[in-house]
Design an enzyme around this catalytic site. Sequence first.
Site, PDB file in Angstrom:
ATOM      1  CG  ASP A 118      -1.924  -1.052   1.271  1.00 40.97           C
ATOM      2  OD1 ASP A 118      -1.928  -1.914   0.377  1.00 40.97           O
ATOM      3  OD2 ASP A 118      -2.764  -1.046   2.201  1.00 40.97           O
ATOM      4  CG  HIS A 173       2.579  -8.810  -0.192  1.00 40.38           C
ATOM      5  ND1 HIS A 173       2.031  -9.949   0.363  1.00 40.38           N
ATOM      6  CD2 HIS A 173       2.186  -7.779   0.618  1.00 40.38           C
ATOM      7  CE1 HIS A 173       1.332  -9.630   1.442  1.00 40.38           C
ATOM      8  NE2 HIS A 173       1.415  -8.316   1.620  1.00 40.38           N
ATOM      9  CB  SER A 178       9.677   3.900   5.739  1.00 44.00           C
ATOM     10  OG  SER A 178      10.483   4.956   5.291  1.00 44.00           O
TER      11      SER A 178
END
Length: 303
Positions: free
Chosen positions: A98, A154, A256
């Site tokens: 994300d 991922h 981050s």
Amino acid sequence: MKLHNLRDRLLQQEDLNFLLTNRVPRIALTRFMGWFSQIRQPLVRDASIAVWRLFTELDLSEARKPRFDSLHDCFTRELKPGARPFDPDPEVLASPCDGIVGACGEVAGLQVWQAKGFPYRLEDLFGDPARAEAFRDGCYVTLRLTSAMYHRFHAPHDARLQHVTHLTGDTWNVNPIALKRVERLFCRNERAALHLRLERGGHPLALVPVAAILVASLRLHALDLLLHGRYPGPHELPCDAPVDKGQELGWFQHGSTIIVFAPKGFRLVEGVATGLRVRAGQPLMHLPEDPLPAGDQGVGSTS
């Protein structure tokens, strides 16, 4: 609502934001947060999450667990199965996490941009000119994770993780305000360069997780190590770990930035541009039509 509006007005004051998040003992605060966030005490946990909610739009509805052992446990939360489906198209490189898209586009030789007017060079980011060379004139996307986001990342495609380089450094904030003020910020901060080789076409791929203030630890499944500012080494970590598209690679201890680098021939998916919010699994880049020539199958340098 009034408190959130006040928060937003304060955070939009660039000078104040930069002062509060950078002109402080960054590394000391980061180490303190690393210790504090792992306190397993219900009152500390609940109070910390409540304060966190005051400053972010924290949404825990997708979390796999209904309750957490600590603030750290909440930061590194897993999601419910199926919460982040990965685009199955083999011609598409998916977002590994994300994030909010920052600077992105084509690599100019070996130079990329962290913000307008603030370039940096790939050899400085990777710490190895030979590994940087694989991405000359390539394609890149900067993905910034806010503190409230899902912090695990991922595999963007079926691949093999072949090498990890850990580079120690500072913990400057990586928000847009700091990126417009601190030259070569990504090259100054602690980071890791993950070098992968795609199963489709044999193309190299690099993911570079970059630390920030309060965020300076990285856990990778392929290595039984916690990479952080006081990690003693070794810092060159060869490995050979096959990963499937969407398979979890690891997580930030808090969150981050991840910069994705692909070689020449890759191109951004239409609509991927600065400011776009993406979720892990969404299309990010198109793969080239032609496979990599057989003579170019190395990772850029010896392990």
